[in-house]
Write a protein that holds these residues in place. Structure first.
Motif, mmCIF file in Angstrom:
data_model
loop_
_atom_site.group_PDB
_atom_site.id
_atom_site.type_symbol
_atom_site.label_atom_id
_atom_site.label_comp_id
_atom_site.label_asym_id
_atom_site.label_seq_id
_atom_site.Cartn_x
_atom_site.Cartn_y
_atom_site.Cartn_z
ATOM 1 N N ALA A 106 49.767 58.350 72.983
ATOM 2 C CA ALA A 106 49.929 57.248 73.933
ATOM 3 C C ALA A 106 49.553 55.902 73.310
ATOM 4 O O ALA A 106 50.071 54.866 73.701
ATOM 5 C CB ALA A 106 49.098 57.499 75.187
ATOM 6 N N LYS A 107 48.636 55.911 72.353
ATOM 7 C CA LYS A 107 48.217 54.710 71.622
ATOM 8 C C LYS A 107 47.832 53.560 72.542
ATOM 9 O O LYS A 107 48.240 52.420 72.346
ATOM 10 C CB LYS A 107 49.305 54.266 70.641
ATOM 11 N N LYS A 108 47.059 53.846 73.559
ATOM 12 C CA LYS A 108 46.572 52.788 74.453
ATOM 13 C C LYS A 108 45.311 52.177 73.856
ATOM 14 O O LYS A 108 44.503 52.859 73.235
ATOM 15 C CB LYS A 108 46.285 53.354 75.842
ATOM 16 N N ASP A 109 45.127 50.904 74.071
ATOM 17 C CA ASP A 109 44.002 50.183 73.482
ATOM 18 C C ASP A 109 42.646 50.584 74.063
ATOM 19 O O ASP A 109 41.624 50.389 73.426
ATOM 20 C CB ASP A 109 44.179 48.673 73.668
ATOM 21 N N ASP A 110 42.624 51.148 75.264
ATOM 22 C CA ASP A 110 41.345 51.435 75.900
ATOM 23 C C ASP A 110 40.754 52.788 75.497
ATOM 24 O O ASP A 110 39.694 53.157 75.965
ATOM 25 C CB ASP A 110 41.461 51.334 77.429
ATOM 26 N N TYR A 111 41.428 53.547 74.636
ATOM 27 C CA TYR A 111 40.905 54.835 74.207
ATOM 28 C C TYR A 111 40.051 54.666 72.963
ATOM 29 O O TYR A 111 40.352 53.859 72.086
ATOM 30 C CB TYR A 111 42.029 55.822 73.878
ATOM 31 N N ASP A 112 39.021 55.436 72.890
ATOM 32 C CA ASP A 112 38.213 55.497 71.686
ATOM 33 C C ASP A 112 38.812 56.618 70.832
ATOM 34 O O ASP A 112 38.561 57.790 71.070
ATOM 35 C CB ASP A 112 36.751 55.782 72.031
ATOM 36 N N TYR A 113 39.641 56.232 69.869
ATOM 37 C CA TYR A 113 40.391 57.217 69.097
ATOM 38 C C TYR A 113 39.504 58.164 68.304
ATOM 39 O O TYR A 113 39.860 59.323 68.117
ATOM 40 C CB TYR A 113 41.404 56.520 68.184
ATOM 41 N N GLN A 114 38.360 57.712 67.855
ATOM 42 C CA GLN A 114 37.469 58.607 67.118
ATOM 43 C C GLN A 114 36.978 59.734 68.018
ATOM 44 O O GLN A 114 36.884 60.880 67.590
ATOM 45 C CB GLN A 114 36.291 57.829 66.537
ATOM 46 N N VAL A 115 36.686 59.411 69.264
ATOM 47 C CA VAL A 115 36.227 60.436 70.208
ATOM 48 C C VAL A 115 37.356 61.438 70.482
ATOM 49 O O VAL A 115 37.148 62.646 70.480
ATOM 50 C CB VAL A 115 35.727 59.798 71.526
ATOM 51 N N VAL A 116 38.571 60.926 70.690
ATOM 52 C CA VAL A 116 39.711 61.796 70.982
ATOM 53 C C VAL A 116 40.048 62.659 69.768
ATOM 54 O O VAL A 116 40.332 63.849 69.905
ATOM 55 C CB VAL A 116 40.933 60.967 71.441
ATOM 56 N N GLU A 117 39.989 62.074 68.573
ATOM 57 C CA GLU A 117 40.242 62.857 67.361
ATOM 58 C C GLU A 117 39.212 63.960 67.199
ATOM 59 O O GLU A 117 39.542 65.081 66.800
ATOM 60 C CB GLU A 117 40.248 61.949 66.128
ATOM 61 N N LEU A 118 37.963 63.673 67.515
ATOM 62 C CA LEU A 118 36.909 64.677 67.458
ATOM 63 C C LEU A 118 37.170 65.789 68.472
ATOM 64 O O LEU A 118 37.004 66.974 68.158
ATOM 65 C CB LEU A 118 35.542 64.027 67.710
ATOM 66 N N GLU A 119 37.600 65.434 69.676
ATOM 67 C CA GLU A 119 37.949 66.435 70.685
ATOM 68 C C GLU A 119 39.084 67.322 70.188
ATOM 69 O O GLU A 119 39.064 68.539 70.387
ATOM 70 C CB GLU A 119 38.343 65.758 71.994
ATOM 71 N N LEU A 120 40.075 66.723 69.541
ATOM 72 C CA LEU A 120 41.196 67.488 69.002
ATOM 73 C C LEU A 120 40.725 68.440 67.905
ATOM 74 O O LEU A 120 41.102 69.612 67.884
ATOM 75 C CB LEU A 120 42.282 66.549 68.475
ATOM 76 N N LYS A 121 39.875 67.963 66.997
ATOM 77 C CA LYS A 121 39.352 68.819 65.925
ATOM 78 C C LYS A 121 38.578 70.006 66.500
ATOM 79 O O LYS A 121 38.699 71.128 66.020
ATOM 80 C CB LYS A 121 38.448 68.019 64.988
ATOM 81 N N ARG A 122 37.783 69.762 67.528
ATOM 82 C CA ARG A 122 37.018 70.841 68.157
ATOM 83 C C ARG A 122 37.948 71.866 68.787
ATOM 84 O O ARG A 122 37.741 73.075 68.650
ATOM 85 C CB ARG A 122 36.068 70.279 69.208
#
Length: 135
Positions: A106-122
Motif C-alpha cells: 500500500a506504501k502509505k506514509d503513515d505506516y512504520d515500515y520497519q515494524v511491518v517488515e518485522l511482522e512479516l519476517k516473524r
C-alpha cells in the motif's frame, strides 16, 4: 550420547524445558551449533528457527529475537517470543503474512515500515518452522 539442558523463556513465561544433544541457533553473527560442555557465551538471536536435536530427532522452535546464554551444562534462550512448531497456528501465521504484505504494498506514509517488515519476517519464520516439522 551426552545431553545439555535447554530452557526457552519469553516474557509470557516458559515455552520449553528439555534436553538436547545439539542446539542450532541463528545468531546475529550467523548460525551456531552448541554441544554439551560448550564454552560459556552470550549471543543475540535473529528471527529464525532454533533446532533442538536429541537422539536423531529434531524439534523446531520459531524464535523472534532475544538472547542465547550458553553455559557448559545449560542453554537458556531469552526470547521476545517463541513457539514450538507443534503449537503454531498456521492459518493465523499465513493471515499475518498476507496482512503485512498488503500493508507494505500500500506504501502509505503513515505506516512504520520497519515494524511491518518485522511482522512479516516473524510470520514467514512461523510458517517456515511449521512446514519444516512436517519433513
Amino acid at each position: 550420547m551426552k545431553t545439555i539442558k535447554v530452557n526457552i523463556v519469553t516474557p509470557d513465561g516458559p515455552v520449553c524445558e528439555t534436553d538436547a544433544n545439539t542446539i542450532i541457533a541463528v545468531t546475529e553473527a550467523g548460525e551456531i551449533g552448541i554441544l554439551p560442555g560448550h564454552v560459556a557465551m552470550v549471543a543475540p538471536l535473529k528471527i529464525g528457527s532454533l533446532r533442538l536435536i536429541k537422539d536423531g530427532v529434531t524439534e523446531h522452535v520459531a524464535v523472534h529475537g532475544g538472547f542465547l546464554e550458553v553455559r557448559p551444562d545449560v542453554v537458556t534462550v531469552l526470547a521476545q517470543s517463541a513457539e514450538m512448531a507443534s503449537t503454531i497456528d498456521i492459518a493465523r501465521a499465513q493471515a499475518a503474512a498476507k496482512r503485512a504484505e498488503a500493508t507494505l504494498r500500500a506504501k502509505k506514509d503513515d505506516y512504520d515500515y520497519q515494524v511491518v517488515e518485522l511482522e512479516l519476517k516473524r510470520a514467514i519464520n512461523r510458517i517456515s518452522v511449521y512446514e519444516t516439522r512436517k519433513k
